[in-house]
Scaffold this active site. Structure first.
Site, mmCIF file in Angstrom:
data_model
loop_
_atom_site.group_PDB
_atom_site.id
_atom_site.type_symbol
_atom_site.label_atom_id
_atom_site.label_comp_id
_atom_site.label_asym_id
_atom_site.label_seq_id
_atom_site.Cartn_x
_atom_site.Cartn_y
_atom_site.Cartn_z
ATOM 1 N N GLU A 584 0.850 -1.195 0.000
ATOM 2 C CA GLU A 584 0.000 0.000 0.000
ATOM 3 C C GLU A 584 0.881 1.238 0.000
ATOM 4 O O GLU A 584 1.842 1.320 0.771
ATOM 5 C CB GLU A 584 -0.914 0.001 1.229
ATOM 6 C CG GLU A 584 -1.771 1.252 1.376
ATOM 7 C CD GLU A 584 -2.641 1.214 2.636
ATOM 8 O OE1 GLU A 584 -3.056 0.097 3.020
ATOM 9 O OE2 GLU A 584 -2.892 2.291 3.231
ATOM 10 N N GLU A 589 -2.423 11.338 3.700
ATOM 11 C CA GLU A 589 -3.501 11.133 4.669
ATOM 12 C C GLU A 589 -3.560 12.363 5.567
ATOM 13 O O GLU A 589 -2.538 13.001 5.842
ATOM 14 C CB GLU A 589 -3.263 9.886 5.513
ATOM 15 C CG GLU A 589 -3.407 8.588 4.745
ATOM 16 C CD GLU A 589 -3.262 7.378 5.640
ATOM 17 O OE1 GLU A 589 -4.286 6.778 6.011
ATOM 18 O OE2 GLU A 589 -2.115 7.041 5.977
#
Length: 697
Positions: A584, A589
């Site tokens: 990933e 974020e």
């Protein structure tokens, strides 16, 4: 990785105290005999058999700070301290008439532990220095204890450890230049020195050690000079494989690792050549675990570096310049609730109110959707029942209510009986709520002031009220001091929207101490209904997938507390190999509860969840202006960039990582969950806007 082992030969020394054989001692209790058997395989396992006439039970003090109980006198103890160690074991026989007899034996036990060489054990005479991972989020984190306040590994707890970024603040800047050196002398003894430049960062609860007066964590002049010896041992308790190395370090003479919480014992969660991630327990609050992250190199600042890209050819993009739904040639949707293990509160939809292209930008909007539905159950009159019919009330919720602790999204509180009829006309009952988005194992527990007597009582009854027939109710009794000691029994509801009494057979429960009652309603089932929040998650899976390149996303982020927007990529083989094997890449974020700080991360086997390779940077206008979030992904490295300048994480890629095959994009806003945290009670809606996404190769 080369391993070093402590190898010793187990020696058993048994010293029996003598009792006269010409009559019973203290009434009918007599003839206590203790026989130990020490395994010689390095496991530290000792089997103890105690016998005595007239004995009701046996108590054991194992000499290492732990104790045990047995009705039969048979007990197996596994010692954890590495090497050859002597223990004084005290065995007490308890008579039916209240009398007791005590016997003391000495055992010498060998424990063989494999020690990771990265701690410093490369060869005799070698050393290794670790530095605080000051540039990474989570260099100091607070999370639940290993055995946890909920007592079991129902979810990946340390992923939800709250991170405290202390570097850069005046009151804590002494914390960020510590150096921790492990050394091995010519005899193989492991030692440790903390060089904190003359100042220690203290937890406020321990400030008196340094004579401090601050009202929050602060740096104090505190002498930590001198070498400490380090003892390696196995970790005891509820430690699942894959979540820890199973090894802990004990420092002599009050030694500690950078942050002072009174502890000298550190469990190694993850260790590689470049990362040391540990957990320790606050000596003033055993329910609190502190997490520390160290790297093998001093922190280096970014901010002035420019990305010298090797990719200039635009090969794919979405400029979001046609109003309506996202381009179906580029995007499809993930739909549903729960957040795939992250404990999120939203349900993902493809509704225009949650995802649309408008005015030249993609808008992903998280919304509060009103009252949350799910499943609500009630229970009352938790009662022990003996085989002859005698009962003992454990909790009837009519007095001071117990303190409930929920987990997995569920919660419990005491309310007025909503259906005072049939089998239950009492005034107050417990209400268990399992909303949409809760985990299938969600539940709640409360602790008892005294342990349950399962010698006298062989079952437990609970009055329950459930909305449907066939709901599984799981009862778990547990030792709150040792989560390895528990018993679980299931029952199934037979009526809907009415009170009934469920009985849980405890006749086969092991002879443990049970002072915690845990109840799961609808165990194994995700609740149905409308989620309290809706949002959207779009992805390019099976539409656009690529290997290597420069990805640039221009976005403006939401501000509301509890929002968790992300721009990221997932390995295209996810459906075949699962996560984290697929890999990933988190380009960006953001957490509304920590506004204007963005982070990037890489998740892959050995480094995922709470141990991912991560870094963060301050973007003061992230929620009010558009910024460029970039990843440059090559066969040799992965670099994360904000606004073409600040390189805040650079990763050495290799053939051993999953970052050498196709990935697809995901863009979403989660609400709450392990990273999103507490949701602002006044939240109504908030939006992430994406101007474009571009791939260069």
């Amino acid at each position: 990785m080369k391993k070093f082992k402590y190898v010793f030969i187990a020696l058993l020394i048994i010293a029996f105290s003598c009792e006269e054989d010409d009559g019973p001692v203290n009434g009918p209790l007599a003839n206590l005999s203790v026989t130990p058997e020490v395994q010689d395989d390095g496991s530290g396992t000792v089997t103890i058999r105690a016998t005595a006439s007239g004995a009701k039970s046996f108590s054991f003090d194992f000499g290492d700070g732990t104790t045990g109980e047995s009705l039969t006198g048979f007990i197996v103890k596994t010692y954890e301290m590495a090497g050859e160690n002597n223990y004084t074991v005290t065995v007490t026989a308890n008579g039916n008439d209240g009398s007791s007899l005590t016997e003391t034996i000495q055992v010498t036990v060998t424990v063989t532990v494999e020690i990771p060489e990265e701690v410093g054990l490369l060869t005799n005479g070698s050393s290794k220095t670790w530095f605080l991972a000051a540039s990474q989020p989570g260099h100091l984190g607070l999370g639940p204890a290993r055995e946890g306040i909920d007592g079991d590994w129902w979810y990946p707890k340390w992923y939800s450890a709250q991170a405290f970024e202390k570097c850069g603040a005046d009151i804590s800047d002494c914390f960020c230049d510590d150096e921790l050196t492990f050394s091995v002398d010519s005899t193989g003894e492991l030692s440790y020195v903390l060089d904190n430049k003359g100042q220690t960062f203290f937890n406020v609860a321990h400030k008196e050690v340094a004579g401090g007066a601050e009202t929050e964590d602060a740096c104090y002049d505190f002498d930590t000079s001198g070498s400490k010896t380090v003892t390696i041992s196995s970790v005891s308790g509820n430690v699942p494989e894959g979540e820890t190395t199973g090894i802990q370090m004990d420092f002599s003479d009050g030694g500690f690792m950078s942050y002072y919480v009174g502890s000298s014992t550190y469990e190694i969660l993850t260790i590689t050549e470049d990362l040391l991630y540990v957990r320790t327990y606050d000596t003033m609050n055993a329910d609190l675990a502190w997490y520390l992250r160290f790297t093998s190199a001093p922190a280096t600042g970014g901010g002035d570096e420019n990305l010298e890209t090797i990719y200039d050819n635009l090969v794919w993009s979405d400029e979001f310049d046609i109003d309506g739904a996202p381009n179906p040639a580029n995007w499809t949707y993930d739909l549903g609730a729960g957040g795939w293990g992250n404990g999120e509160s939203q349900s993902y939809t493809d509704n225009p109110e949650n995802v649309r292209v408008e005015d030249g930008v993609l808008k992903i909007t998280a919304k509060a959707s009103g009252d949350a539905s799910g499943a609500t159950h009630y229970y009352d009159d938790v009662t022990l029942v003996a085989s002859g019919g005698a009962t003992s009330t454990v909790e009837d919720f009519e007095g001071t209510p117990p303190a409930f602790t929920g987990f997995g999204g569920a919660s419990t509180t005491v309310v007025d009986n909503p259906d005072a009829s049939g089998e239950n006309t009492s005034l107050s009952v417990a209400e268990s709520t399992k909303p949409v988005g809760a985990e299938v194992w969600a539940g709640s527990f409360f602790d008892l002031p005294t342990p349950l007597d399962l010698n006298t009582y062989t079952s437990m009854s609970v009055k329950t009220w459930s909305p449907e027939v066939g709901a599984v109710v799981r009862l778990k009794l547990e030792n709150k001091a040792n989560a390895d000691e528990f018993v679980e029994v299931d029952a199934t509801t037979a009526v809907a929207e009415a009170w009934e009494t469920l009985t849980f057979d405890l006749s086969a429960a092991p002879a443990f101490t049970y002072d915690r009652v845990v109840l799961f309603f609808d165990f194994g089932v995700s609740p149905l209904g409308d989620a309290a929040y809706t949002s959207a998650r779009i992805k390019s899976e099976n539409l656009y997938e690529f290997t290597y390149g420069r990805v640039e996303v221009r976005a403006k982020l939401p501000t509301a507390g509890g929002t968790w927007p992300a721009l990221w990529a997932l390995g295209a083989n996810f459906a075949d190999v699962g996560w984290p094997t697929c890999g990933e890449i988190d380009i960006m974020e953001h957490v509304g509860n920590n506004p204007n700080v963005t982070s990037s991360a890489l998740h892959y086997p050995g480094n995922f969840g709470g141990t991912a390779v991560t870094a963060s940077t301050s973007v003061p206008t992230a929620t009010s202006e558009f910024h460029n979030y970039t990843v440059e992904w090559t066969p040799e490295s992965i670099k994360f960039v904000v606004d073409d300048e600040l390189i805040h994480l650079s990763f050495v890629n290799s053939t051993d990582t999953p970052f050498n095959s196709d990935f697809f994009f995901i863009m979403n806003i989660a609400v709450g969950g392990t990273l999103g945290g507490a949701i602002d009670p006044a939240f109504t809606e908030d939006t992430m806007e994406v101007d474009y996404i571009r791939v260069y190769q």
